[in-house]
Design a protein around this motif. Sequence first.
Motif, PDB file in Angstrom:
ATOM      1  N   GLU B 110       0.922  -1.326   0.135  1.00  0.00           N
ATOM      2  CA  GLU B 110      -0.345   0.230  -0.361  1.00  0.00           C
ATOM      3  C   GLU B 110       1.146   1.391   0.098  1.00  0.00           C
ATOM      4  O   GLU B 110       1.563   1.601   0.776  1.00  0.00           O
ATOM      5  N   ILE B 111       0.701   2.110  -0.935  1.00  0.00           N
ATOM      6  CA  ILE B 111       1.480   2.823  -1.060  1.00  0.00           C
ATOM      7  C   ILE B 111       0.772   4.514  -1.660  1.00  0.00           C
ATOM      8  O   ILE B 111       0.047   4.498  -2.783  1.00  0.00           O
ATOM      9  N   GLU B 112       1.702   5.547  -0.286  1.00  0.00           N
ATOM     10  CA  GLU B 112       0.958   6.526  -1.204  1.00  0.00           C
ATOM     11  C   GLU B 112       1.169   7.512  -1.015  1.00  0.00           C
ATOM     12  O   GLU B 112       1.131   8.626  -0.887  1.00  0.00           O
ATOM     13  N   THR B 113       2.386   7.282  -1.332  1.00  0.00           N
ATOM     14  CA  THR B 113       3.652   8.532  -1.958  1.00  0.00           C
ATOM     15  C   THR B 113       4.116   8.196  -3.390  1.00  0.00           C
ATOM     16  O   THR B 113       4.351   6.688  -3.559  1.00  0.00           O
ATOM     17  N   ASP B 114       5.584   9.160  -3.414  1.00  0.00           N
ATOM     18  CA  ASP B 114       5.073   8.769  -5.635  1.00  0.00           C
ATOM     19  C   ASP B 114       7.035   8.401  -5.442  1.00  0.00           C
ATOM     20  O   ASP B 114       8.002   7.613  -5.648  1.00  0.00           O
TER      21      ASP B 114
END
Lengths: 476, 155
Positions: B110-114
């Motif tokens: 789960e990735i919430e930034t780039d």
Amino acid sequence: MSRFAPIKPSKIKAGSLESSYKFGFHTSTDKYAFKSGKGLSMKVVEDISSLKDEPKWMRRNRLTGYQVFKDKQMPEWGADLSSIHFDDIYYYLKPTNKEGKNWEDVPLEIKKTFDKLGIPEAEQKTLSGVKAQFDSEVIYGSIKKMLSDKGVVFLGMDEGLRKYPDLVREYFSSLIPTGDNKFAALNTAVWSGGSFVYVPKNVDVGLPLQAYFRINSPNAGQFERTLIIADEGSKVHYVEGCTAPAFSDGSLHSAVVEIFVKKGATVQYTTVQNWYKNVYNLVTKRARVEEEGRMVWTDFNMGSKVTMKYPGFILAGKGAIGETLSMAMAGAGQQLDTGSKAIHLAPYTSSTIISKSISKGGGRTSYRGMVNIGPKAHHSKSKVVCDALILDPQSRSDTYPTNKIFNSDVTLEHEASVSRIGEEQLFYLMSRGISENEAGKMIVQGFADPLIKKLPMEYAVEMNRLIDLEMTGSVG
Amino acid sequence: MAGKTKMIKIINKPGKYQFILDHEGQELEVTGKFSLTGKQVGRWDVEIIHAAPNTTSKTNVKGVVDGSGRAFVNGIIKVLSSAVGTEAFLEERILLVSENAKAEATPNLEIETDEVHCSHAATVGKIDEEEIFYLQSRGIKSDQAKEMIAEGFLL
């Protein structure tokens, strides 16, 4: 926002959604042949069935579907569906009383819409057959004579039910039962339109068959139902495209697609989904593949507000092959929850799932997939690859794979990676005199290219153009 | 904490594990190993949360399942939006030694930034026939060869 500029949060401007969507026009619904009232009730379901003058079993089927839909809870996983207002949706909208065999038979206003979308032109050049669906009904259908002479059937689902009641009864709901999920039950209750395809033994339908789905009314629900039966040794490629006008109120698209791939047959099912960014796209698609058969899903998702779609295949015969190539691109306000399900039941079966996703402008993409290798599926192979690209800090990407292995004689591989556009790649291209925007676009296109290559040429060109449009001014 | 890798080993201990990287530059390496035999059932839930910038994690779970054992490995990497510059890797490898062994491997991201580089890999498979053949050609019985290979897999 340039990566070489100071970082500041990008704001989504009101109205910016419409700017890049060129299919946002719509036609008046005043002349429609029939409009059901808002909301869903047993009466609506019965009305649809009587209007279509269906056999009794289908009517019972619909009513069971309605009951199951009412009883089932909303799914608690995946995307947020709480803002779907089932009572505000029109479940059945019939634009015209008959399906045209020539474009001249199609009411002028509807024809205009499809002209703008370029369907009649594409039909002449590159397709074996076309179905065009406008809200709830198929309004145009054609198939090349050569194919119909060979026994290929390409009809709207309603017509298919009238002409081939036994065949439809045998297969309908046998792969995706009414109770499969809440939205499959809803579709069973109020389905209308969709395609019915039958390809006889050893017939190769050279050029693709295309269905075109268009939502026209605000708050419309489109619930098409598609059944494809590819008999032994046959080959067919079915393509569907979807667009909708730019309304502020959300529409609901909930289709069910069942595909039967018989011994040695090949079916490719391609979706180019470009709904307007207010459409809830909740679709159930499944194929059953017999011995030595092959099923390929090419699934491209660009539009919609929320998409939840996991095309699957049940590999039921020895040596069956399943392949999914899935691409999702989510921009501002979009959540695309896509993936694939591979169920191996027979020995020597193989599945490949390749998923690529791009999130930008605060969009969210998720890969959600399942590989299940059953106890009898010895010597089976499965490979899953998911790559995600995140273009800015506001966006999000998730990967939720599940691998269930009930047999020791298998190989399963799963890989995933999430990253942003590499600084070096960007720098390299910029040092060659390419602007940052152009360089970003090139990298994104290169990222998606292996999947786009699998499309027929015309669609590949269209996909590249869509990506180009989506990416304009958005690379950071 | 910067530059110092924290190593954690979990040997044959099923259960729920959660690691939070909340200091900038923190580095974590988690190694899990297990073997199941008979009717054993093992369930591992490993959650790695990246909450601070420039953190690094490497998680590696390896297991051998024999008899009619069942393994459930559920790993998740979460990268919060505050954790720019994260590098994370999650690997789950399971070897099924007997016919009735079963496994479920779920590596989630789960990735919430780039500004991240995250990847995971999972494999479930059996012992390569050729490896057994090689050992047999050196005079080792097939049962023993399997044992040796399984042992080597966990190293």
